[in-house]
Enzyme design. Structure first.
Site, short mmCIF file in Angstrom:
data_model
loop_
_atom_site.label_atom_id
_atom_site.label_comp_id
_atom_site.label_asym_id
_atom_site.label_seq_id
_atom_site.Cartn_x
_atom_site.Cartn_y
_atom_site.Cartn_z
N ASP A 89 0.86 -1.18 0.00
CA ASP A 89 0.00 0.00 0.00
C ASP A 89 0.90 1.23 0.00
O ASP A 89 1.42 1.62 1.06
CB ASP A 89 -0.91 0.01 1.23
N LYS A 153 -6.62 3.12 -2.89
CA LYS A 153 -7.00 3.07 -1.47
C LYS A 153 -7.23 4.49 -0.98
O LYS A 153 -6.47 5.40 -1.32
CB LYS A 153 -5.89 2.38 -0.68
N LYS A 182 -9.99 0.09 -2.18
CA LYS A 182 -9.87 -0.25 -0.76
C LYS A 182 -10.29 0.97 0.05
O LYS A 182 -9.72 2.05 -0.12
CB LYS A 182 -8.44 -0.65 -0.40
#
Ligand SMILES: O=C[C@H](O)COP(=O)(O)O
Length: 222
Positions: A89, A153, A182
């Protein structure tokens, strides 16, 4: 898919301990979470703890502010993948985004995506929606698409707020189907998690994951 199977069970506090990471891993294995999301220094430990399971090993890159040099982020990613990470991430360079440096941002994402592809790992790009206008969210999503990210995300969990249903709906509108979303940051109830899934979130990042699935029976989360 159950809500549990969508969850990245997360512990990214700067004061977290190895014992708490071990507990996070045990909880993820017990509840069938998609992954654990741990600080880079605990990737090798979590990989060892979860060796006999299908739980993914996620960590963060350039976290939480995003403005490390691209070469530093790339090296951090290489080390994490070597240690066993299966998902990265990476925080986008928010400052560069707001300064019109789109080409450099897309190149950084593409470099990380290529590295992840070699290691059969997933790249999620954190765009920190709390700090962006709707137009900047749309631009960040377009750069993630151009950079071949697997997921976009919403949040680090360290900004003024986390994911909102409005963020997810906007991201879903602008992203092609093959780029997943996400939602993360401040997700504290099952109701909030399910609302984000209904809005278009494919994955949920939370440090409160056990509580999110605790309410009675497990229902399919749309
Ligand atoms: O990646 C960020 C985390 O998912 C944030 O989690 P949290 O706000 O539930 O601690």
């Amino acid at each position: 898919m159950t809500l549990a199977a969508r969850i990245d069970h997360t512990l990214l506090r700067p004061d977290c301990t190895e014992a708490q990471v071990a507990q996070l891993c045990q909880e993820a294995a017990a509840h069938g979470f998609a992954s654990v999301c741990v600080p880079p220094c605990y990737v090798a430990f979590a990989t060892e703890q979860l060796a006999a399971t299908a739980v993914g090993i996620c960590t963060v890159i350039g976290f939480p502010l995003g403005y490390a040099a691209s070469s530093v982020k790339f090296k951090e990613a290489e080390v994490a993948l070597y240690d066993g990470a299966t998902e990265l991430d990476m925080v986008i360079n928010i400052s560069a985004l707001k300064s019109g440096k789109s080409e450099a941002i897309q190149a950084e994402i593409l470099d990380l995506a290529d590295l992840c592809h070699v290691h059969q790992a997933l790249l999620k790009v954190i765009i920190e929606t709390a700090l962006l206008s709707a137009e900047e969210i749309e631009l960040a999503c377009q750069l993630c698409v151009g950079g071949e990210a697997d997921f976009v995300k919403t949040s680090t969990g360290f900004a003024t707020r986390g994911a909102s249903v409005e963020d997810i709906a906007l991201m879903r509108r602008v992203l092609p189907e093959n780029v997943r979303i996400k939602a993360s940051g401040g997700i504290r109830t099952r109701e909030a998690a399910l609302a984000l899934v209904v809005a278009g979130a494919d994955r949920i990042g939370s440090s409160n994951s056990v509580a999110l699935i605790a309410e009675n029976n497990e229902t399919t989360a749309a």
